[in-house]
Design an enzyme around this catalytic site. Structure first.
Site, short mmCIF file in Angstrom:
data_model
loop_
_atom_site.label_atom_id
_atom_site.label_comp_id
_atom_site.label_asym_id
_atom_site.label_seq_id
_atom_site.Cartn_x
_atom_site.Cartn_y
_atom_site.Cartn_z
N LYS A 116 88.09 -29.74 -26.96
CA LYS A 116 88.00 -31.29 -26.84
C LYS A 116 89.14 -31.66 -28.24
O LYS A 116 89.81 -32.50 -28.35
CB LYS A 116 86.65 -31.78 -27.33
N GLU A 200 83.46 -37.55 -34.48
CA GLU A 200 84.39 -38.87 -34.24
C GLU A 200 83.62 -40.09 -34.38
O GLU A 200 82.31 -40.05 -34.28
CB GLU A 200 85.16 -38.89 -32.84
N ASN A 235 73.95 -38.59 -22.25
CA ASN A 235 75.35 -38.78 -21.94
C ASN A 235 75.88 -38.27 -20.75
O ASN A 235 76.83 -37.44 -20.76
CB ASN A 235 75.94 -38.09 -23.33
N GLU A 275 89.22 -38.90 -19.08
CA GLU A 275 88.04 -39.83 -19.49
C GLU A 275 88.41 -40.59 -20.54
O GLU A 275 88.93 -40.27 -21.57
CB GLU A 275 86.91 -39.00 -19.66
N GLU A 288 88.59 -37.04 -23.27
CA GLU A 288 88.78 -35.62 -22.90
C GLU A 288 89.37 -35.80 -21.38
O GLU A 288 89.24 -36.87 -20.90
CB GLU A 288 87.40 -34.92 -22.83
N ASN A 290 89.31 -33.63 -18.02
CA ASN A 290 88.57 -32.63 -16.94
C ASN A 290 89.43 -31.94 -16.07
O ASN A 290 90.03 -32.62 -15.34
CB ASN A 290 87.40 -33.10 -16.47
P1 ADP Z 1 81.41 -34.22 -21.79
O1 ADP Z 1 82.47 -33.22 -21.93
O2 ADP Z 1 80.02 -33.80 -21.96
O3 ADP Z 1 81.62 -34.81 -20.53
P2 ADP Z 1 82.51 -36.57 -23.29
O4 ADP Z 1 83.41 -36.18 -24.61
O5 ADP Z 1 83.31 -36.70 -22.04
O6 ADP Z 1 81.73 -35.14 -23.06
O7 ADP Z 1 81.38 -37.73 -23.34
C1 ADP Z 1 80.09 -37.80 -22.50
C2 ADP Z 1 79.68 -39.10 -22.63
O8 ADP Z 1 79.27 -39.34 -24.06
C3 ADP Z 1 80.68 -40.24 -22.37
O9 ADP Z 1 80.68 -40.64 -21.29
C4 ADP Z 1 80.09 -41.40 -23.32
O10 ADP Z 1 78.93 -41.99 -22.64
C5 ADP Z 1 79.53 -40.57 -24.80
N1 ADP Z 1 80.61 -40.60 -25.60
C6 ADP Z 1 81.23 -39.41 -25.98
N2 ADP Z 1 82.29 -39.87 -27.16
C7 ADP Z 1 81.79 -40.90 -27.49
C8 ADP Z 1 82.19 -41.63 -28.68
N3 ADP Z 1 83.09 -41.33 -29.48
N4 ADP Z 1 81.73 -43.09 -28.78
C9 ADP Z 1 80.85 -43.59 -27.95
N5 ADP Z 1 80.35 -42.75 -26.78
C10 ADP Z 1 80.72 -41.71 -26.68
P1 ADP Z 2 81.75 -34.61 -14.26
O1 ADP Z 2 82.42 -34.82 -15.62
O2 ADP Z 2 82.58 -34.04 -13.21
O3 ADP Z 2 80.73 -35.78 -13.83
P2 ADP Z 2 79.67 -33.59 -15.62
O4 ADP Z 2 80.27 -33.30 -17.19
O5 ADP Z 2 78.73 -34.07 -15.13
O6 ADP Z 2 80.87 -33.47 -14.70
O7 ADP Z 2 79.66 -31.59 -15.23
C1 ADP Z 2 79.69 -31.10 -14.06
C2 ADP Z 2 78.97 -29.98 -14.15
O8 ADP Z 2 79.83 -29.10 -14.76
C3 ADP Z 2 77.39 -29.95 -14.90
O9 ADP Z 2 77.04 -28.93 -14.05
C4 ADP Z 2 77.99 -29.20 -16.23
O10 ADP Z 2 76.82 -28.53 -16.62
C5 ADP Z 2 79.09 -28.43 -15.96
N1 ADP Z 2 79.96 -28.31 -16.79
C6 ADP Z 2 80.94 -29.46 -17.32
N2 ADP Z 2 81.92 -28.92 -18.43
C7 ADP Z 2 81.30 -27.73 -18.45
C8 ADP Z 2 81.81 -26.61 -19.63
N3 ADP Z 2 82.50 -27.08 -20.41
N4 ADP Z 2 81.20 -25.33 -19.67
C9 ADP Z 2 79.90 -25.38 -18.82
N5 ADP Z 2 79.64 -26.13 -17.64
C10 ADP Z 2 80.20 -27.35 -17.79
MG MG Z 3 83.15 -36.05 -20.03
#
Ligand code: ADP
Ligand code: ADP
Ligand code: MG
Length: 666
Positions: A116, A200, A235, A275, A288, A290
């Site tokens: 990230k 952040e 989240n 995203e 981020e 994906n």
């Molecule tokens: P992940 O890799 O677990 O998907 P993300 O960075 O995409 O992590 O964040 C997952 C969720 O957390 C986002 O969809 C949002 O709901 C919340 N989130 C993450 N960062 C922020 C932020 N800076 N401000 C508000 N909500 C956030």
């Molecule tokens: P999406 O952003 O596609 O909705 P999720 O954030 O819900 O995906 O993650 C999808 C699946 O991948 C989940 O089972 C989560 O636990 C796994 N996952 C996502 N990112 C990672 C990571 N960086 N390392 C390990 N597992 C991950």
């Molecule tokens: Mg995410």
């Protein structure tokens, strides 16, 4: 084009990839762990290779075993699905060394976007708008407090390697920053083997909106519009839709253009998702990228008609994208509900067990609606503690958003599942939620709308009226069946039966008259008579009932004294009685429930990380009593009221069953 591909994944996504490969005439190889010997993806594939023990770290995450399986079977390419090895640059480069194609982006893109902190820096350089914050590592809790106050509360504390909503905490003050830092760090270490943390700004009233992109190995990148995934818990996404009810054409175009710029900056090929978090003024900030197929990709497929897995396979085989940006158009609206093995009424704790019943709604494709269910399970399958608790992704499409929501509500009401705790009732309640229907969303939706936790939906007057009529008719059908079986009682009973029933439902009582005329029921309630039709018979767990031609689908269980009816999130215990029985029952005392309020019970099967109090301690409401880890999430268990700890029954390292008594209050 490839002759044979291997799918390095399990569950619904492995099945999803196999389907497209079959459509394209490509042979498929599944891999499986001990726990997945009889899994659906193994049954669907042409060949299957066992790759180790149940824990993912000994099977699905072991690169050598997957590579070995490719060699044994002659698979020319690997689709990694999501999770597991999908975002591991090392996996991608090791496959390249072996001359096996990776159905995903190149090593460089995965590396750059997998972290990230790094990806935020690259995005900023590519002219993408990013969340304000501190783009470097945080060393300890005091550093976290210092940076947080520089950025200004609220802040989001995040694991740089994070994913799946794990390793992330919001902090509104110094104390929360300290605690959040510790929790995120330890969760990140156990989930990702990487405990680097950054901070952040937390964007207030945020919506999560993401852009699907598609690139090839010839420098072409297009976007397939957006998905909105603002309905989240922990989240993590629960409901997604495409398009977003919030975006205008101008914002969509700007987000699309920035996403393409970022993809081009890392030579992105294959499907990927950028995203964003969007604030109430439609300012958008990169979160981020994906670098894989996203869980919620079906909603994009439903509005664009493009099969993303097929595109990924074609790109990996070296083909040029056959689509240009102008070929992409959006039709109608699509919604996805993630069906999880979890208990929404107990803070979404995961549930495990055998699916003694699994009957998803029938897949439908017509001009005005589509119902699609992506799943990796079947009736009799085991939901194990080893993997993600997602059971299925139920998607619907219709020409308009509200129509798609109604198709979803109906499909959820028809979804039958037993043996584990699931979130279907909660999802179907959401479909009736006015704010969701209006599209006024933020990622805090669930927390804001259900501040005291989630409870079964409370019926309104019209719904009560419907449910009482349904109960009366179903009760009547049950009784008729009983009387048929014991012929002797048949005569006496029916002769004195005036068809009048007392219905006790949601703390209210009403009298309903039922009159049967050639298979249809005339049901009278509150001086109003409706025509009710159903072909339900005792034993069926779903009833489709027409009340004056309006169709209502309810899930039904029959009990000695009545029925359990579930519909749109309502979960109603209904007594159906002859008036005389009702009179007698009123005199009987109700059985009291045991008082459990002085016990802290383990809400899920899990591992005790810490016990944070000692015997004799005085604790305040809200204070953390213990931390339990389940399915890689740390859950802080807090005191519901203040009190003194009398006895502690568990210690760090203990493995506990659900409802095990962790400690007792005075
Ligand atoms: P992940 O890799 O677990 O998907 P993300 O960075 O995409 O992590 O964040 C997952 C969720 O957390 C986002 O969809 C949002 O709901 C919340 N989130 C993450 N960062 C922020 C932020 N800076 N401000 C508000 N909500 C956030
Ligand atoms: P999406 O952003 O596609 O909705 P999720 O954030 O819900 O995906 O993650 C999808 C699946 O991948 C989940 O089972 C989560 O636990 C796994 N996952 C996502 N990112 C990672 C990571 N960086 N390392 C390990 N597992 C991950
Ligand atoms: Mg995410």
């Amino acid at each position: 084009m490839f002759d044979k591909i291997l799918i390095a994944n399990r569950g619904e996504i492995a099945c999803r990839v196999i389907k497209t490969a079959q459509k394209m005439g490509i042979k498929t190889v599944a891999v499986y762990s001990d726990a997945d010997k009889t899994a659906l993806h193994v049954q669907m594939a042409d060949e299957a290779v066992h790759i180790g023990a149940s824990p993912a770290s000994e099977s699905y995450l072991v690169m050598d075993k997957t590579i070995q399986a490719c060699k044994e079977t002659g698979a020319q390419a690997v689709h990694p699905g999501y999770g597991f090895l999908s975002e591991r640059a090392e996996f991608c480069s090791r496959l390249a060394d072996e001359g096996i194609a990776f159905i995903g982006p190149g090593t460089r893109a995965i590396e750059a976007m997998g972290d990230k902190i790094t990806s935020k820096k690259i995005a900023a350089e590519a002219g993408v708008s990013t969340v304000p914050g501190h783009m470097d590592l945080i060393s300890d809790a005091e550093h976290a407090v210092q940076i947080a106050s520089e950025i200004g509360y609220p802040v989001m504390i995040k694991a740089s390697a994070g994913g799946g909503g794990k390793g992330m905490r919001i902090a509104w003050n110094d104390d929360e920053a300290r605690e959040g830092f510790a929790r995120s760090k330890s969760e990140a270490a156990s989930s990702f083997g990487d405990d680097r943390i950054f901070i952040e700004k937390f964007i207030v009233e945020p919506r999560h909106i993401e852009i699907q992109i598609l690139g090839d190995g010839h420098g072409n990148v297009i976007h397939l519009a957006e998905r909105e995934c603002s309905i989240q818990r922990r989240n993590q996404k629960v409901i997604e839709e495409a398009p977003s009810p919030f975006l205008d054409a101008e914002t969509r175009a700007a987000m699309g253009a920035q996403s393409i710029a970022l993809a081009k900056a890392v030579d992105y090929q294959s499907a990927g998702t950028v995203e964003f978090i969007v604030d109430k003024d439609r300012n958008f900030y990169f979160l981020e990228m994906n670098t894989r197929l996203q869980v919620e990709h079906p909603v994009t497929e439903l509005i664009t008609g493009i099969d993303l897995v097929e595109q990924m396979i074609r790109v990996a085989a070296g083909e040029k994208l056959a689509l240009s940006q102008d070929d992409v158009s959006i039709t109608g609206w699509a919604i996805e509900s993630r069906v999880y093995a979890e208990d929404p009424y107990r803070d979404f704790v995961p549930s495990i067990g055998r699916l003694t019943r699994y009957r998803p709604p029938v897949a439908t494709v017509s001009d005005d609606k589509i119902v699609r269910n992506d799943t990796g399970v079947y009736e009799g399958a085991e939901i194990s503690m080893f993997y993600d608790p997602m059971i299925a992704k139920l998607c619907t499409w219709a020409p308009s958003r509200l129509a798609a929501i109604d198709v979803m509500g109906d499909a959820l009401d028809r979804f039958e599942m037993d043996g584990i705790t699931d979130n279907i009732n909660f999802l179907s309640a959401l479909m009736e939620h006015p704010r969701w229907r209006e599209g006024r969303l933020t990622t805090g939706f669930i927390a804001e709308e259900f501040p005291d936790g989630i409870l079964p939906a409370v019926p309104d007057a019209a719904q009560l009226h419907d449910m009482a009529q349904i109960a009366a008719v179903l009760g009547h059908i049950c009784e008729a069946r009983k009387n048929q079986i014991s012929g002797a009682r048949f005569d006496g009973h029916l002769r004195h039966d005036d068809g009048m029933r007392v219905i006790r439902i949601a703390g209210q009582e009403c009298r309903v008259g039922v009159d049967v005329k050639s298979g249809t029921f005339a049901v009278t309630l509150d001086d109003q008579t409706s025509k009710v039709e159903t072909d339900w018979s005792p034993g069926d767990s779903v009833a489709e009932v027409q009340i004056d031609r309006k169709t209502i689908v309810v899930q039904v269980q029959t009990h000695a004294s009545g029925l359990r009816l579930r519909h749109r999130g309502m979960d109603l215990k209904v007594d159906v009685m002859r008036p005389r029985v009702a009179d007698l029952k009123r005199i009987l005392p109700e059985k009291e429930e045991a008082d459990l309020s002085n016990l802290l019970l383990c809400p899920m099967p899990g591992l005790v990380v810490s016990i944070n109090v000692a015997e004799g301690d005085h604790v305040d409401a809200g204070q953390i009593l213990a931390v339990v880890e389940a399915m890689k999430m740390e859950n802080a268990l807090r005191a519901e009221k203040s009190g003194v700890i009398k006895k502690i029954n568990a210690a760090a390292g203990d493995s506990l069953a659900v409802d095990a008594v962790i400690l007792e209050f005075e």
